[in-house]
Design a protein around this motif. Structure first.
Motif, PDB file in Angstrom:
ATOM      1  N   MET A 237       0.827  -1.181   0.000  1.00 18.02           N
ATOM      2  CA  MET A 237       0.000   0.000   0.000  1.00 18.02           C
ATOM      3  C   MET A 237       0.876   1.251   0.000  1.00 18.02           C
ATOM      4  O   MET A 237       1.760   1.382   0.828  1.00 18.02           O
ATOM      5  N   SER A 238       0.628   2.144  -0.899  1.00 16.79           N
ATOM      6  CA  SER A 238       1.371   3.393  -0.865  1.00 16.79           C
ATOM      7  C   SER A 238       0.637   4.368   0.047  1.00 16.79           C
ATOM      8  O   SER A 238      -0.565   4.288   0.234  1.00 16.79           O
ATOM      9  N   LYS A 239       1.393   5.280   0.614  1.00 16.83           N
ATOM     10  CA  LYS A 239       0.793   6.264   1.512  1.00 16.83           C
ATOM     11  C   LYS A 239       1.071   7.656   0.974  1.00 16.83           C
ATOM     12  O   LYS A 239       2.204   8.026   0.744  1.00 16.83           O
ATOM     13  N   ASP A 240       0.012   8.386   0.742  1.00 15.83           N
ATOM     14  CA  ASP A 240       0.105   9.792   0.389  1.00 15.83           C
ATOM     15  C   ASP A 240      -0.659  10.572   1.441  1.00 15.83           C
ATOM     16  O   ASP A 240      -1.747  10.185   1.850  1.00 15.83           O
ATOM     17  N   TRP A 241      -0.107  11.668   1.886  1.00 10.68           N
ATOM     18  CA  TRP A 241      -0.702  12.507   2.919  1.00 10.68           C
ATOM     19  C   TRP A 241      -0.964  11.727   4.202  1.00 10.68           C
ATOM     20  O   TRP A 241      -1.882  12.032   4.952  1.00 10.68           O
ATOM     21  N   GLY A 242      -0.222  10.658   4.455  1.00  8.07           N
ATOM     22  CA  GLY A 242      -0.375   9.883   5.675  1.00  8.07           C
ATOM     23  C   GLY A 242      -1.571   8.957   5.686  1.00  8.07           C
ATOM     24  O   GLY A 242      -1.935   8.429   6.715  1.00  8.07           O
ATOM     25  N   VAL A 243      -2.221   8.745   4.536  1.00  8.95           N
ATOM     26  CA  VAL A 243      -3.394   7.888   4.458  1.00  8.95           C
ATOM     27  C   VAL A 243      -3.085   6.719   3.528  1.00  8.95           C
ATOM     28  O   VAL A 243      -2.612   6.921   2.414  1.00  8.95           O
ATOM     29  N   ALA A 244      -3.338   5.513   4.011  1.00  5.03           N
ATOM     30  CA  ALA A 244      -3.122   4.339   3.172  1.00  5.03           C
ATOM     31  C   ALA A 244      -4.172   4.319   2.061  1.00  5.03           C
ATOM     32  O   ALA A 244      -5.356   4.505   2.313  1.00  5.03           O
ATOM     33  N   GLN A 245      -3.739   4.126   0.832  1.00  4.67           N
ATOM     34  CA  GLN A 245      -4.671   4.059  -0.285  1.00  4.67           C
ATOM     35  C   GLN A 245      -5.179   2.637  -0.416  1.00  4.67           C
ATOM     36  O   GLN A 245      -4.402   1.689  -0.428  1.00  4.67           O
ATOM     37  N   SER A 246      -6.485   2.500  -0.510  1.00  3.96           N
ATOM     38  CA  SER A 246      -7.085   1.187  -0.666  1.00  3.96           C
ATOM     39  C   SER A 246      -8.317   1.298  -1.552  1.00  3.96           C
ATOM     40  O   SER A 246      -8.741   2.399  -1.926  1.00  3.96           O
ATOM     41  N   LEU A 247      -8.888   0.180  -1.885  1.00  2.00           N
ATOM     42  CA  LEU A 247     -10.053   0.156  -2.769  1.00  2.00           C
ATOM     43  C   LEU A 247     -11.224   0.965  -2.221  1.00  2.00           C
ATOM     44  O   LEU A 247     -11.852   1.716  -2.987  1.00  2.00           O
ATOM     45  N   PRO A 248     -11.563   0.879  -0.936  1.00  2.00           N
ATOM     46  CA  PRO A 248     -12.682   1.697  -0.443  1.00  2.00           C
ATOM     47  C   PRO A 248     -12.465   3.200  -0.620  1.00  2.00           C
ATOM     48  O   PRO A 248     -13.424   3.936  -0.853  1.00  2.00           O
ATOM     49  N   ILE A 249     -11.227   3.651  -0.532  1.00  2.00           N
ATOM     50  CA  ILE A 249     -10.951   5.068  -0.755  1.00  2.00           C
ATOM     51  C   ILE A 249     -11.295   5.452  -2.186  1.00  2.00           C
ATOM     52  O   ILE A 249     -11.923   6.485  -2.436  1.00  2.00           O
ATOM     53  N   PHE A 250     -10.918   4.631  -3.134  1.00  2.00           N
ATOM     54  CA  PHE A 250     -11.193   4.928  -4.531  1.00  2.00           C
ATOM     55  C   PHE A 250     -12.684   4.801  -4.853  1.00  2.00           C
ATOM     56  O   PHE A 250     -13.209   5.548  -5.678  1.00  2.00           O
ATOM     57  N   VAL A 251     -13.381   3.883  -4.184  1.00  2.00           N
ATOM     58  CA  VAL A 251     -14.839   3.786  -4.349  1.00  2.00           C
ATOM     59  C   VAL A 251     -15.501   5.056  -3.836  1.00  2.00           C
ATOM     60  O   VAL A 251     -16.406   5.608  -4.469  1.00  2.00           O
ATOM     61  N   GLY A 252     -15.045   5.553  -2.692  1.00  2.00           N
ATOM     62  CA  GLY A 252     -15.586   6.787  -2.140  1.00  2.00           C
ATOM     63  C   GLY A 252     -15.330   7.976  -3.043  1.00  2.00           C
ATOM     64  O   GLY A 252     -16.205   8.821  -3.241  1.00  2.00           O
ATOM     65  N   LEU A 253     -14.131   8.049  -3.622  1.00  2.00           N
ATOM     66  CA  LEU A 253     -13.819   9.147  -4.540  1.00  2.00           C
ATOM     67  C   LEU A 253     -14.673   9.083  -5.800  1.00  2.00           C
ATOM     68  O   LEU A 253     -15.128  10.111  -6.305  1.00  2.00           O
ATOM     69  N   ALA A 254     -14.882   7.875  -6.318  1.00  2.00           N
ATOM     70  CA  ALA A 254     -15.727   7.722  -7.506  1.00  2.00           C
ATOM     71  C   ALA A 254     -17.171   8.110  -7.189  1.00  2.00           C
ATOM     72  O   ALA A 254     -17.843   8.768  -7.998  1.00  2.00           O
ATOM     73  N   THR A 255     -17.646   7.736  -6.007  1.00  2.00           N
ATOM     74  CA  THR A 255     -18.996   8.106  -5.593  1.00  2.00           C
ATOM     75  C   THR A 255     -19.129   9.613  -5.455  1.00  2.00           C
ATOM     76  O   THR A 255     -20.112  10.210  -5.910  1.00  2.00           O
ATOM     77  N   LEU A 256     -18.140  10.232  -4.843  1.00  2.00           N
ATOM     78  CA  LEU A 256     -18.149  11.689  -4.687  1.00  2.00           C
ATOM     79  C   LEU A 256     -18.160  12.386  -6.041  1.00  2.00           C
ATOM     80  O   LEU A 256     -18.933  13.325  -6.265  1.00  2.00           O
ATOM     81  N   ALA A 257     -17.329  11.915  -6.959  1.00  2.00           N
ATOM     82  CA  ALA A 257     -17.288  12.512  -8.294  1.00  2.00           C
ATOM     83  C   ALA A 257     -18.633  12.348  -9.001  1.00  2.00           C
ATOM     84  O   ALA A 257     -19.111  13.278  -9.667  1.00  2.00           O
ATOM     85  N   GLY A 258     -19.259  11.199  -8.852  1.00  2.00           N
ATOM     86  CA  GLY A 258     -20.563  10.958  -9.470  1.00  2.00           C
ATOM     87  C   GLY A 258     -21.634  11.891  -8.937  1.00  2.00           C
ATOM     88  O   GLY A 258     -22.446  12.432  -9.696  1.00  2.00           O
ATOM     89  N   VAL A 259     -21.641  12.117  -7.636  1.00  2.00           N
ATOM     90  CA  VAL A 259     -22.635  13.007  -7.031  1.00  2.00           C
ATOM     91  C   VAL A 259     -22.415  14.445  -7.492  1.00  2.00           C
ATOM     92  O   VAL A 259     -23.364  15.165  -7.813  1.00  2.00           O
ATOM     93  N   VAL A 260     -21.164  14.879  -7.539  1.00  2.00           N
ATOM     94  CA  VAL A 260     -20.859  16.244  -7.972  1.00  2.00           C
ATOM     95  C   VAL A 260     -21.296  16.452  -9.416  1.00  2.00           C
ATOM     96  O   VAL A 260     -21.930  17.465  -9.749  1.00  2.00           O
ATOM     97  N   VAL A 261     -20.996  15.496 -10.275  1.00  2.00           N
ATOM     98  CA  VAL A 261     -21.370  15.616 -11.698  1.00  2.00           C
ATOM     99  C   VAL A 261     -22.892  15.601 -11.854  1.00  2.00           C
ATOM    100  O   VAL A 261     -23.458  16.397 -12.598  1.00  2.00           O
ATOM    101  N   LYS A 262     -23.565  14.726 -11.125  1.00  2.00           N
ATOM    102  CA  LYS A 262     -25.027  14.645 -11.205  1.00  2.00           C
ATOM    103  C   LYS A 262     -25.671  15.966 -10.796  1.00  2.00           C
ATOM    104  O   LYS A 262     -26.568  16.471 -11.472  1.00  2.00           O
ATOM    105  N   ASN A 263     -25.201  16.528  -9.694  1.00  2.00           N
ATOM    106  CA  ASN A 263     -25.761  17.799  -9.226  1.00  2.00           C
ATOM    107  C   ASN A 263     -25.467  18.937 -10.205  1.00  2.00           C
ATOM    108  O   ASN A 263     -26.309  19.802 -10.429  1.00  2.00           O
ATOM    109  N   ALA A 264     -24.286  18.936 -10.791  1.00  2.00           N
ATOM    110  CA  ALA A 264     -23.942  19.975 -11.766  1.00  2.00           C
ATOM    111  C   ALA A 264     -24.826  19.875 -13.007  1.00  2.00           C
ATOM    112  O   ALA A 264     -25.307  20.899 -13.523  1.00  2.00           O
ATOM    113  N   ILE A 265     -25.059  18.662 -13.472  1.00  2.00           N
ATOM    114  CA  ILE A 265     -25.916  18.472 -14.647  1.00  2.00           C
ATOM    115  C   ILE A 265     -27.334  18.944 -14.353  1.00  2.00           C
ATOM    116  O   ILE A 265     -27.971  19.613 -15.180  1.00  2.00           O
TER     117      ILE A 265
END
Length: 82
Positions: free
Chosen positions: A1-29
């Protein structure tokens, strides 16, 4: 696991980021569609944008709060295998 900003990167982090991006795009549209409909109804662009924001603010806020509450267990998990 690589660590950036002191946080271990894992699959749940990327799922959360994808979810956040989806919500932002949906609201913008949605805001763009509502602004366009008010503009086509004859309002000036700035007035159409403010009207669209006023109409959709509660729905957008509820969507964001629901997402935050739903993803809080992932945020609180301490294990990198979660």
């Amino acid at each position: 696991m690589s660590k950036d900003w002191g946080v271990a990167q894992s699959l749940p982090i990327f799922v959360g980021l994808a979810t956040l991006a989806g919500v932002v795009v949906k609201n913008a549209i949605l805001l763009v569609e509502f602004t366009k409909s008010h503009f086509e109804a004859g309002k000036p662009v700035l007035d159409a944008a403010f009207t669209a924001i006023a109409e959709r603010f509660r729905a957008i806020l509820l969507t964001v709060f629901t997402m935050v509450i739903g993803l809080t267990p992932l945020l609180m998990e301490q294990s990198t295998q979660a």
